[in-house]
Design an enzyme around this catalytic site. Sequence first.
Site, mmCIF file in Angstrom:
data_model
loop_
_atom_site.group_PDB
_atom_site.id
_atom_site.type_symbol
_atom_site.label_atom_id
_atom_site.label_comp_id
_atom_site.label_asym_id
_atom_site.label_seq_id
_atom_site.Cartn_x
_atom_site.Cartn_y
_atom_site.Cartn_z
ATOM 1 N N TYR A 79 64.546 63.557 19.038
ATOM 2 C CA TYR A 79 65.406 62.151 18.935
ATOM 3 C C TYR A 79 65.383 61.256 19.936
ATOM 4 O O TYR A 79 66.248 62.085 21.478
ATOM 5 C CB TYR A 79 67.164 62.790 18.493
ATOM 6 C CG TYR A 79 66.808 63.250 17.820
ATOM 7 C CD1 TYR A 79 65.469 63.905 16.384
ATOM 8 C CD2 TYR A 79 67.561 64.326 17.035
ATOM 9 C CE1 TYR A 79 66.004 64.729 15.377
ATOM 10 C CE2 TYR A 79 68.090 65.488 15.752
ATOM 11 C CZ TYR A 79 67.024 65.218 15.196
ATOM 12 O OH TYR A 79 67.548 65.804 13.301
ATOM 13 N N SER A 98 72.204 66.395 5.439
ATOM 14 C CA SER A 98 72.437 65.184 4.862
ATOM 15 C C SER A 98 73.048 65.469 3.739
ATOM 16 O O SER A 98 72.779 65.209 2.712
ATOM 17 C CB SER A 98 71.164 64.932 4.648
ATOM 18 O OG SER A 98 70.122 64.046 5.849
ATOM 19 N N GLY A 128 74.120 58.865 4.179
ATOM 20 C CA GLY A 128 75.016 58.019 3.803
ATOM 21 C C GLY A 128 75.777 57.115 2.783
ATOM 22 O O GLY A 128 76.611 56.720 2.645
ATOM 23 N N PHE A 129 74.953 57.112 1.231
ATOM 24 C CA PHE A 129 74.650 56.699 0.464
ATOM 25 C C PHE A 129 75.544 56.822 -0.656
ATOM 26 O O PHE A 129 76.494 56.387 -1.050
ATOM 27 C CB PHE A 129 73.163 56.517 -0.340
ATOM 28 C CG PHE A 129 73.050 55.635 -1.069
ATOM 29 C CD1 PHE A 129 74.162 54.997 -1.852
ATOM 30 C CD2 PHE A 129 71.703 55.420 -1.989
ATOM 31 C CE1 PHE A 129 73.971 53.935 -3.301
ATOM 32 C CE2 PHE A 129 71.788 55.124 -2.550
ATOM 33 C CZ PHE A 129 72.302 53.502 -3.208
#
Length: 329
Positions: free
Chosen positions: A55, A206, A211-212
Amino acid sequence: MNRRLGTNGPLVSAIGLGCMGMSGAYGPGDDKASIATIERALELGHNFLDTADYYRMGHNEELISRAIKGKRDKAFISVKTGVLVAPGPDGSMSIGPVNAHPDYLRNAVLYSLQRLKTDYIDLYTPGRVDPHVPIEDTIGALADLVQKGVIRYIGLSEAAAATIRKAAAVHPITALQIEYSLWSRDIEAEVLPTVRELGIGLVAYSPLSRGFLSGEIKAPGDLKDNRVHMPRFQGDNFYKNLELVEKIRMLAAEKGCTPSQLAIAWVLAQGEEIITIPGTKRIKYLEENMASENVQLSREDLQSIESIMPAGIVSGARYPERFMDALNR
């Protein structure tokens, strides 16, 4: 709320913190705000911090080291390794190649220890299965690191059921990290039954489908980051999926919680062996996500959710096609 990570693993927070977004994965990061978010997670007793050495080339690990200074004993640090991430030709982040060779792992863990300013890592996980290295060799090298006290537990990520079995025959596997949410349920066929059989914990990443499922994304123009390259956020897929999110939003309103909290609570309701690591870089969303543990879903609630989002209803693949072959290896 804590859960045991695997049959013989440690107790960790049922809701952890995914730290990837703090290093530019979804738009610019803010180190000060990110550190404050990690500190707040620990204050609330949510100790599972998930990061990776890739990352932003170690930036994420260095960020965590600053946040946990003086309170290492309060944090359970999960580190993934072995994936090269670089900008793609279209501006997206390109994943690959994967390297889980024993020599690479022995070297990589030392750099992670330096960046984290710690003498051990709680959970160490190859970020993807290396198709060019027998999984037995990879796990054997990690088992040596356990013996040396450098890492405490071994994880896998995005591994197929057969690979999980081969790995577990070499050394106990404490956790499998894999995408699992209302929108990503393909693990329910083979992978989830396998980890349950073998007593392996599942770390669901996730849970909000990038985020959806939060209900905050209303139009394609709301996205200014790598998600614009993901099939579920593109074209007709976007609008079909948005209709599903609206139904979840309405159900959440009836429950007196947010869509994010409903989605996270659903993941936790799928089994006691599951923990989840929603990612955020802001205290506001951290506190919202952590409060999901207070959302109780009845059998009727779960049936209503299932009627809205049965397995396979989402439109579009998880990743662009070029990334898909790195999954379920």
